[in-house]
Motif scaffolding. Structure first.
Motif, mmCIF file in Angstrom:
data_model
loop_
_atom_site.group_PDB
_atom_site.id
_atom_site.type_symbol
_atom_site.label_atom_id
_atom_site.label_comp_id
_atom_site.label_asym_id
_atom_site.label_seq_id
_atom_site.Cartn_x
_atom_site.Cartn_y
_atom_site.Cartn_z
ATOM 1 N N ILE A 130 7.149 81.812 49.295
ATOM 2 C CA ILE A 130 6.021 81.079 48.736
ATOM 3 C C ILE A 130 5.186 80.589 49.906
ATOM 4 O O ILE A 130 5.657 79.805 50.733
ATOM 5 C CB ILE A 130 6.477 79.902 47.866
ATOM 6 C CG1 ILE A 130 7.340 80.390 46.709
ATOM 7 C CG2 ILE A 130 5.269 79.141 47.325
ATOM 8 C CD1 ILE A 130 7.902 79.275 45.852
ATOM 9 N N LEU A 131 3.958 81.076 50.004
ATOM 10 C CA LEU A 131 3.047 80.682 51.071
ATOM 11 C C LEU A 131 2.187 79.522 50.590
ATOM 12 O O LEU A 131 1.463 79.655 49.597
ATOM 13 C CB LEU A 131 2.167 81.864 51.485
ATOM 14 C CG LEU A 131 1.018 81.541 52.448
ATOM 15 C CD1 LEU A 131 1.562 81.075 53.789
ATOM 16 C CD2 LEU A 131 0.103 82.742 52.620
ATOM 17 N N CYS A 132 2.258 78.404 51.284
ATOM 18 C CA CYS A 132 1.418 77.240 51.002
ATOM 19 C C CYS A 132 0.407 77.115 52.131
ATOM 20 O O CYS A 132 0.787 76.843 53.277
ATOM 21 C CB CYS A 132 2.261 75.965 50.903
ATOM 22 S SG CYS A 132 3.536 76.004 49.637
ATOM 23 N N ARG A 138 -3.789 76.032 48.153
ATOM 24 C CA ARG A 138 -3.298 77.127 47.325
ATOM 25 C C ARG A 138 -1.871 77.521 47.675
ATOM 26 O O ARG A 138 -1.407 77.301 48.787
ATOM 27 C CB ARG A 138 -4.228 78.336 47.459
ATOM 28 C CG ARG A 138 -5.641 78.047 46.985
ATOM 29 C CD ARG A 138 -6.556 79.247 47.086
ATOM 30 N NE ARG A 138 -6.924 79.562 48.452
ATOM 31 C CZ ARG A 138 -7.894 80.413 48.776
ATOM 32 N NH1 ARG A 138 -8.566 81.024 47.835
ATOM 33 N NH2 ARG A 138 -8.179 80.644 50.050
ATOM 34 N N ARG A 139 -1.190 78.146 46.708
ATOM 35 C CA ARG A 139 0.166 78.659 46.876
ATOM 36 C C ARG A 139 0.236 80.070 46.299
ATOM 37 O O ARG A 139 -0.295 80.334 45.211
ATOM 38 C CB ARG A 139 1.193 77.756 46.177
ATOM 39 C CG ARG A 139 1.425 76.441 46.865
ATOM 40 C CD ARG A 139 2.577 75.684 46.223
ATOM 41 N NE ARG A 139 2.212 75.148 44.924
ATOM 42 C CZ ARG A 139 1.730 73.927 44.730
ATOM 43 N NH1 ARG A 139 1.543 73.114 45.762
ATOM 44 N NH2 ARG A 139 1.442 73.510 43.516
ATOM 45 N N PHE A 140 0.928 80.958 47.038
ATOM 46 C CA PHE A 140 1.035 82.352 46.632
ATOM 47 C C PHE A 140 2.468 82.836 46.812
ATOM 48 O O PHE A 140 3.209 82.334 47.668
ATOM 49 C CB PHE A 140 0.105 83.242 47.462
ATOM 50 C CG PHE A 140 -1.337 82.845 47.413
ATOM 51 C CD1 PHE A 140 -2.141 83.223 46.348
ATOM 52 C CD2 PHE A 140 -1.900 82.071 48.413
ATOM 53 C CE1 PHE A 140 -3.466 82.846 46.294
ATOM 54 C CE2 PHE A 140 -3.222 81.694 48.374
ATOM 55 C CZ PHE A 140 -4.013 82.084 47.298
ATOM 56 N N MET A 157 2.966 76.930 55.443
ATOM 57 C CA MET A 157 4.424 76.893 55.453
ATOM 58 C C MET A 157 4.956 77.929 54.475
ATOM 59 O O MET A 157 4.307 78.280 53.477
ATOM 60 C CB MET A 157 4.948 75.495 55.100
ATOM 61 C CG MET A 157 4.437 74.901 53.826
ATOM 62 S SD MET A 157 5.026 73.206 53.639
ATOM 63 C CE MET A 157 4.103 72.667 52.198
ATOM 64 N N LEU A 158 6.143 78.432 54.789
ATOM 65 C CA LEU A 158 6.822 79.434 53.982
ATOM 66 C C LEU A 158 8.025 78.785 53.319
ATOM 67 O O LEU A 158 8.871 78.176 53.992
ATOM 68 C CB LEU A 158 7.256 80.617 54.839
ATOM 69 C CG LEU A 158 6.140 81.424 55.504
ATOM 70 C CD1 LEU A 158 6.729 82.538 56.359
ATOM 71 C CD2 LEU A 158 5.193 82.014 54.461
ATOM 72 N N LEU A 159 8.100 78.908 52.003
ATOM 73 C CA LEU A 159 9.191 78.339 51.224
ATOM 74 C C LEU A 159 9.987 79.459 50.573
ATOM 75 O O LEU A 159 9.435 80.505 50.213
ATOM 76 C CB LEU A 159 8.659 77.394 50.142
ATOM 77 C CG LEU A 159 7.719 76.272 50.594
ATOM 78 C CD1 LEU A 159 7.195 75.514 49.377
ATOM 79 C CD2 LEU A 159 8.427 75.320 51.542
ATOM 80 N N ARG A 160 11.280 79.220 50.416
ATOM 81 C CA ARG A 160 12.148 80.168 49.700
ATOM 82 C C ARG A 160 12.714 79.469 48.479
ATOM 83 O O ARG A 160 13.312 78.387 48.586
ATOM 84 C CB ARG A 160 13.273 80.664 50.606
ATOM 85 C CG ARG A 160 14.343 81.456 49.869
ATOM 86 C CD ARG A 160 15.320 82.101 50.853
ATOM 87 N NE ARG A 160 14.773 83.340 51.364
ATOM 88 C CZ ARG A 160 15.342 84.058 52.331
ATOM 89 N NH1 ARG A 160 16.452 83.618 52.893
ATOM 90 N NH2 ARG A 160 14.808 85.186 52.736
ATOM 91 N N GLU A 161 12.537 80.084 47.334
ATOM 92 C CA GLU A 161 12.980 79.470 46.088
ATOM 93 C C GLU A 161 14.499 79.466 45.966
ATOM 94 O O GLU A 161 15.186 80.348 46.489
ATOM 95 C CB GLU A 161 12.370 80.205 44.896
ATOM 96 C CG GLU A 161 10.888 79.937 44.704
ATOM 97 C CD GLU A 161 10.385 80.500 43.402
ATOM 98 O OE1 GLU A 161 10.993 81.477 42.919
ATOM 99 O OE2 GLU A 161 9.397 79.981 42.869
#
Length: 688
Positions: free
Chosen positions: A489-491, A495-497, A546-550
């Motif tokens: 997940i790119l924040c 926006r978030r993608f 920032m990069l998020l991992r669900e």
């Protein structure tokens, strides 16, 4: 309440729920928006539009993993002014108060270095000082909000696809021609903007209601469209056949129709190119005369020698060549072509050798050649490069279909300056501080049911898709395995993608280098700054990301990496490298018989033009194929030994996957599989 122009909105994130008294004595209107503990994305969105963020710290309970992740995320996203307070606790020992306050201040200074004090809500003077800080202070804006407009919704109504959001315009002037971004739902067009006077103003008009009036409407010629990508034209590059007249023109002798070449245009050196290969593709082919570096044969030449000395030297060269030929014949006579069983036994013995850690770090891209598939078929998309740093590579060669959908800028920095200057000169705007009702068209009904409605205005072209590059570093607190094309997940900005980024090496200084070719990284490791590449909407400014991992809990993702936006360069070439290795079976000075790099003679001939190198620094080329099991003879620029390893690097260009908008409650973005203790996509696991 005071006038809305002077009011400050506050994102109030409590570790413990707490209520504050009114700030009437300071003649300031404060709007508190509490965010429930555990709502990760709501806290991020609330802090994006806040003037102040109040962190309420417990004197007895330590911050858990979720709270630590949120603080790191807010630090990466960019925080406005921060006020830290300690929640009231009647059971706290007064003697331990000083130590607890110092500990809490040290903790907050790790995330917000500008913090100088933590207010104790058990003390009346600290409560007053905290309110004074909120009421009389001057809030600062994060860098990514410069020039942008945002609206914190006080009320939201939906009717027949039109979402009406009431709030105060903050930041820059609001243009009716620009798109508005609604988190979790996407970008939408403005249909109308009405005034929204406060109800308390009715008493000043002798009981007469002030009706909302239309302020601005979008200009249909200047308004941004919702088109984010191009529609590829499959017929643009359609193969056309020659007409009957063109065929008749070259029938018969046909030679009279071909004009003679102009004088001086015939090349002096004619280079033989394999059939079906273009001149550009054959640029990495090395001529046979280029690698004749043997000192016994090539040295001693002088262009100003007399005729007699030249003839004597030619005799010596012929004698030397005859000796080398006899030596090569003798080596070929000693060569023994082993049977399949013996080849398989020796191959397993060689592959099961213990690799040194240093070799694995120095050559992380080593790959064993498959036996069941020809190497020329398995690696047909790869090419050899004489120099990875300087060899030319056409950035528009064999592009995927997704490249026909994106937009490219000739000069992105100039376009950004032009867009920002145009936004300042736009007259179809609403000044900040005005309370308005914004009408958005074609919005789903679920958008009005959210508790926190926030709108962000986008700059011109920020809805269009391109190739985006971000410089990122791993979060030191995250120990999981991260590889290219893992779902993230790119924040970035408001926006978030959901993206599947690919990682590449970051050139020192951020430059492109001579050919703008950068090495693909299979894994994203700690302590290294990499460039993450994806397809996504245009981003202006040096925005943090920032990069998020669900995880199984949607509101508790892992913070994988943080960084900033680099550029939208569509010509950046990300080259994936593989290294085919071979074993020097027999060595004679500079010549070696190499095995286990290939397993049939046709593969040896196919990859013959590519330069070889060894782990000890020698370079060379393939001379010929030996036998039927893929043995080859290679000549190097110096003596080698059997303890060395022969390597052949191959490269191909790789591309990311198409991104999409992240929406809350949709679950995992892609099916995941556990493979060798690492998290990866099912597609990658099937490919392996």
């Amino acid at each position: 309440m005071e006038d809305a122009v002077s009011s400050n909105s506050i994102s109030f994130f409590p570790f413990l729920l707490l209520c504050y008294p009114r700030a009437d004595r300071f003649k300031t209107s404060l709007q508190f928006r509490p965010v429930p503990y555990g709502q990760y994305y709501d806290a991020l969105d609330a802090c994006k539009v806040a003037d102040y963020v109040v962190f309420v710290l417990s004197p007895t309970v330590e911050v858990d993993t979720w709270g630590d992740t949120l603080l790191r995320s807010l630090q990466t996203q960019g925080l406005p002014e921060v006020v830290s307070v300690m929640a009231p606790n009647t059971l706290m020992d007064p003697k331990s108060r000083s130590g607890i306050m110092k500990s809490l201040l040290s903790f907050m200074q790790y995330f917000v270095p500008t913090q100088t004090k933590v207010f104790d809500l058990n003390v009346s003077s600290d409560r007053t000082n905290a309110l004074r800080t909120l009421s009389e202070g001057t809030p600062g804006d994060p860098r990514w909000r410069d020039g942008r407009t945002w609206v914190l919704g006080e009320a939201a109504e939906w009717d027949d696809g039109v979402l009406r959001v009431t709030g105060v315009v903050r930041g820059a002037a609001l243009s009716a021609n620009r798109l508005m971004h609604l988190p979790n739902f996407g970008d939408y067009q403005i249909s109308k903007i009405f005034s929204a006077p406060l109800p308390r103003q009715h008493s000043k008009t002798n009981g007469m209601d002030i009706e909302p009036t239309l302020i601005v409407e979008p200009d249909h010629d200047e308004a941004d469209s919702l088109i984010s990508s191009n529609d590829p034209d499959d017929m643009a590059n359609e193969q056309t056949w020659p007409t009957e007249e063109e065929m008749n023109a070259v029938s018969g002798d046909g030679q009279e129709h071909i004009p003679d070449a102009s004088k001086g245009t015939t090349p002096k050196i004619v280079k033989r190119i394999p059939k079906g290969m273009s001149e550009y593709q054959a640029a990495w082919i090395v001529d046979e005369t280029d690698d004749e570096d043997d000192g016994e044969e090539g040295e001693g030449g002088d262009h100003e020698m007399e005729e007699q000395e030249e003839q004597e030297e030619m005799v010596d060269l012929v004698i030397g060549e005859n000796k080398d030929t006899e030596s090569a014949i003798q080596q070929d006579a000693d060569f023994e072509d082993l049977d399949l069983e013996e080849e398989g036994r020796q191959l397993e013995k060689w592959r099961n050798r213990k690799r040194e850690e240093d070799d694995d770090l120095q050559f992380p891209d080593e790959l064993d050649t498959p036996q069941d598939v020809p190497a020329r078929t398995r690696f047909q998309r790869y090419r050899g490069l004489r120099s990875f740093r300087t060899s030319p590579w056409d950035p528009y060669e064999n592009l995927p279909r997704d490249y026909a959908r994106i937009f490219q800028f000739q000069d992105f920095k100039r376009t950004e300056r032009s867009v920002r200057r145009k936004s300042e000169e736009d007259n179809n705007t609403v000044e900040p501080g005005t309370r308005v009702t914004i009408h958005l068209r074609d919005v789903p009904e679920a958008a009005a049911k959210r508790g926190l409605v926030i709108l962000f205005s986008l700059f011109q072209h920020e809805h269009k898709k391109s190739v985006l590059h971000f410089t990122v570093q791993r979060n030191t607190e995250y120990d999981g395995s991260v590889r290219s094309k893992d779902p993230m997940i790119l924040c970035v900005g408001p926006r978030r993608f959901v993206i599947n980024p690919i990682y590449s090496q970051h050139t020192r200084g951020g430059g492109k280098g001579p050919n703008n070719v950068h090495k693909f990284e299979r894994f994203f490791r700690h302590g290294v700054t990499n460039v993450a590449t994806t397809y996504g909407p245009i981003v202006y400014g040096n925005q943090s990301c920032m990069l998020l991992r669900e995880t199984s809990n949607e509101q508790a993702p892992h913070l994988v990496a943080m960084g900033s936006f680099l550029n939208p360069d569509t010509t950046r070439i990300i080259a994936k490298r593989i290294i085919l290795t071979g074993h020097p079976f027999k060595v004679h000075k500079k010549t070696a018989t190499v095995r286990y790099m290939f397993f049939n003679a046709d593969d040896v001939l196919y990859f013959k033009p590519i330069q070889l190198h060894t782990k000890h620094g020698r370079t060379g080329h393939i001379r010929q194929s030996l036998g039927t099991h893929g043995y080859l003879k290679a000549h190097f620029d110096g003596p080698i030994n059997q303890m060395d390893t022969v390597c052949m690097p191959l490269y191909k260009r790789v591309y990311p996957k198409w991104s999409r908008l992240w929406t809350a409650g949709e679950g995992g973005p892609i099916s995941l599989a556990i493979h060798d203790g690492a998290l990866q996509t099912v597609d990658d696991a099937m490919e392996e």
